[in-house]
Motif scaffolding. Structure first.
Motif, PDB file in Angstrom:
ATOM      1  N   GLU A  30       0.872  -1.179   0.000  1.00 33.02           N
ATOM      2  CA  GLU A  30       0.000   0.000   0.000  1.00 33.02           C
ATOM      3  C   GLU A  30       0.905   1.224   0.000  1.00 33.02           C
ATOM      4  N   SER A  31       1.352   1.567  -1.179  1.00 38.55           N
ATOM      5  CA  SER A  31       2.303   2.667  -1.270  1.00 38.55           C
ATOM      6  C   SER A  31       1.601   4.005  -1.080  1.00 38.55           C
ATOM      7  N   ALA A  32       2.365   4.948  -0.605  1.00 41.52           N
ATOM      8  CA  ALA A  32       1.837   6.283  -0.365  1.00 41.52           C
ATOM      9  C   ALA A  32       1.697   7.028  -1.691  1.00 41.52           C
ATOM     10  N   LYS A  33       0.642   7.803  -1.796  1.00 39.49           N
ATOM     11  CA  LYS A  33       0.416   8.627  -2.977  1.00 39.49           C
ATOM     12  C   LYS A  33       1.239   9.901  -2.834  1.00 39.49           C
ATOM     13  N   ASP A  34       2.011  10.241  -3.862  1.00 42.03           N
ATOM     14  CA  ASP A  34       2.810  11.473  -3.846  1.00 42.03           C
ATOM     15  C   ASP A  34       1.908  12.684  -4.008  1.00 42.03           C
ATOM     16  N   VAL A  35       2.101  13.670  -3.121  1.00 37.66           N
ATOM     17  CA  VAL A  35       1.345  14.920  -3.210  1.00 37.66           C
ATOM     18  C   VAL A  35       2.280  16.085  -2.923  1.00 37.66           C
ATOM     19  N   THR A  36       1.866  17.266  -3.363  1.00 39.72           N
ATOM     20  CA  THR A  36       2.610  18.481  -3.037  1.00 39.72           C
ATOM     21  C   THR A  36       1.695  19.382  -2.210  1.00 39.72           C
ATOM     22  N   PRO A  37       2.269  20.265  -1.400  1.00 40.85           N
ATOM     23  CA  PRO A  37       1.441  21.214  -0.656  1.00 40.85           C
ATOM     24  C   PRO A  37       0.579  22.064  -1.599  1.00 40.85           C
ATOM     25  N   GLU A  38       1.154  22.465  -2.732  1.00 37.15           N
ATOM     26  CA  GLU A  38       0.426  23.291  -3.693  1.00 37.15           C
ATOM     27  C   GLU A  38      -0.817  22.567  -4.214  1.00 37.15           C
ATOM     28  N   ASP A  39      -0.659  21.289  -4.561  1.00 38.88           N
ATOM     29  CA  ASP A  39      -1.786  20.513  -5.078  1.00 38.88           C
ATOM     30  C   ASP A  39      -2.878  20.345  -4.025  1.00 38.88           C
ATOM     31  N   MET A  40      -2.455  20.086  -2.783  1.00 42.41           N
ATOM     32  CA  MET A  40      -3.448  19.887  -1.718  1.00 42.41           C
ATOM     33  C   MET A  40      -4.243  21.164  -1.462  1.00 42.41           C
ATOM     34  N   VAL A  41      -3.554  22.286  -1.344  1.00 44.35           N
ATOM     35  CA  VAL A  41      -4.243  23.559  -1.089  1.00 44.35           C
ATOM     36  C   VAL A  41      -5.186  23.886  -2.251  1.00 44.35           C
ATOM     37  N   ALA A  42      -4.713  23.710  -3.475  1.00 45.57           N
ATOM     38  CA  ALA A  42      -5.552  24.004  -4.642  1.00 45.57           C
ATOM     39  C   ALA A  42      -6.798  23.116  -4.661  1.00 45.57           C
ATOM     40  N   ALA A  43      -6.638  21.827  -4.343  1.00 45.42           N
ATOM     41  CA  ALA A  43      -7.781  20.910  -4.353  1.00 45.42           C
ATOM     42  C   ALA A  43      -8.818  21.322  -3.312  1.00 45.42           C
ATOM     43  N   TYR A  44      -8.370  21.689  -2.119  1.00 42.93           N
ATOM     44  CA  TYR A  44      -9.311  22.085  -1.074  1.00 42.93           C
ATOM     45  C   TYR A  44      -9.935  23.455  -1.349  1.00 42.93           C
ATOM     46  N   GLU A  45      -9.195  24.353  -1.982  1.00 46.74           N
ATOM     47  CA  GLU A  45      -9.771  25.651  -2.350  1.00 46.74           C
ATOM     48  C   GLU A  45     -10.881  25.481  -3.380  1.00 46.74           C
ATOM     49  N   LYS A  46     -10.668  24.580  -4.312  1.00 44.35           N
ATOM     50  CA  LYS A  46     -11.621  24.347  -5.393  1.00 44.35           C
ATOM     51  C   LYS A  46     -12.908  23.708  -4.865  1.00 44.35           C
ATOM     52  N   ASN A  47     -12.750  22.685  -3.988  1.00 43.72           N
ATOM     53  CA  ASN A  47     -13.919  21.960  -3.487  1.00 43.72           C
ATOM     54  C   ASN A  47     -13.487  21.112  -2.297  1.00 43.72           C
ATOM     55  N   GLU A  48     -13.904  21.509  -1.092  1.00 47.47           N
ATOM     56  CA  GLU A  48     -13.482  20.804   0.121  1.00 47.47           C
ATOM     57  C   GLU A  48     -13.946  19.344   0.129  1.00 47.47           C
ATOM     58  N   VAL A  49     -15.157  19.085  -0.323  1.00 52.30           N
ATOM     59  CA  VAL A  49     -15.675  17.707  -0.347  1.00 52.30           C
ATOM     60  C   VAL A  49     -14.839  16.844  -1.284  1.00 52.30           C
ATOM     61  N   ALA A  50     -14.525  17.377  -2.466  1.00 54.51           N
ATOM     62  CA  ALA A  50     -13.697  16.633  -3.423  1.00 54.51           C
ATOM     63  C   ALA A  50     -12.280  16.447  -2.867  1.00 54.51           C
ATOM     64  N   LYS A  59      -3.023   7.281   2.658  1.00 54.98           N
ATOM     65  CA  LYS A  59      -1.599   7.357   2.956  1.00 54.98           C
ATOM     66  C   LYS A  59      -0.949   8.237   1.892  1.00 54.98           C
ATOM     67  N   LEU A  60      -0.285   9.305   2.353  1.00 53.11           N
ATOM     68  CA  LEU A  60       0.275  10.296   1.438  1.00 53.11           C
ATOM     69  C   LEU A  60       1.744  10.549   1.731  1.00 53.11           C
ATOM     70  N   GLU A  61       2.520  10.739   0.682  1.00 53.71           N
ATOM     71  CA  GLU A  61       3.909  11.165   0.838  1.00 53.71           C
ATOM     72  C   GLU A  61       3.988  12.583   0.302  1.00 53.71           C
ATOM     73  N   ILE A  62       4.380  13.496   1.172  1.00 51.61           N
ATOM     74  CA  ILE A  62       4.417  14.912   0.810  1.00 51.61           C
ATOM     75  C   ILE A  62       5.840  15.435   0.924  1.00 51.61           C
ATOM     76  N   ARG A  63       6.209  16.259  -0.049  1.00 50.29           N
ATOM     77  CA  ARG A  63       7.519  16.915  -0.059  1.00 50.29           C
ATOM     78  C   ARG A  63       7.276  18.407  -0.109  1.00 50.29           C
ATOM     79  N   GLY A  64       7.995  19.140   0.741  1.00 54.75           N
ATOM     80  CA  GLY A  64       7.826  20.579   0.715  1.00 54.75           C
ATOM     81  C   GLY A  64       8.800  21.284   1.620  1.00 54.75           C
ATOM     82  N   ALA A  65       8.711  22.612   1.617  1.00 52.95           N
ATOM     83  CA  ALA A  65       9.587  23.442   2.436  1.00 52.95           C
ATOM     84  C   ALA A  65       8.865  23.845   3.718  1.00 52.95           C
ATOM     85  N   VAL A  66       9.584  23.778   4.822  1.00 50.79           N
ATOM     86  CA  VAL A  66       9.028  24.136   6.121  1.00 50.79           C
ATOM     87  C   VAL A  66       8.790  25.647   6.165  1.00 50.79           C
TER      88      VAL A  66
END
Length: 131
Positions: A30-50, A59-66
């Motif tokens: 069950e590998s983690a899905k790669d996500v970015t902070p930018e993608d997550m914020v954009a998805a929630y801004e567009k539609n919180e339910v979606a 399970k998510l693997e996220i890479r970003g700057a602190v």
């Protein structure tokens, strides 16, 4: 009958070990899905339910700057990742204090977490482990 039972014990033990090994393999698979902070914020801004459908409980693997390392409720660390949006960050919970204490603003990190929805406009990740 006693001999038959003695013959069955190793077979039953082998079946239990095989089942355990199979479950462990499935969990690792069950590998983690790669996500970015930018993608997550954009998805929630567009539609919180979606956004919840896409990320919550997964399970998510996220890479970003602190952006910041804060103390939350009960002095538990909250690591916020930059998202390209000045007002929104991705909040990471569950990182041990000793690990969070070593992080600094701007540092690039990778963490494996479980999607936790959104709080006050910012995506939340729980049970995070730094990689």
């Amino acid at each position: 009958h006693v001999l038959w039972m003695c013959d069955e014990i190793p077979r039953i033990a082998d079946e239990n070990l095989d089942k355990q090994a199979k479950e462990e393999r499935e969990q690792r698979a069950e590998s983690a899905k790669d996500v970015t902070p930018e993608d997550m914020v954009a998805a929630y801004e567009k539609n919180e339910v979606a956004g919840d459908e896409k990320y919550k409980g997964k399970k998510l693997e996220i890479r970003g700057a602190v952006k910041t390392v804060d103390s939350g409720i009960g002095d538990q660390p909250v690591v916020r990742l930059e998202s390209g949006n000045l007002l929104k960050t991705v909040m990471l919970f569950g990182i041990p204090k000793a690990d969070a204490a070593k992080l600094s603003k701007g540092q690039r990190i990778t963490a494996v977490c479980k999607g936790g929805g959104e709080v006050m406009g910012s995506p939340v990740l729980r049970e995070c482990q730094l990689q």
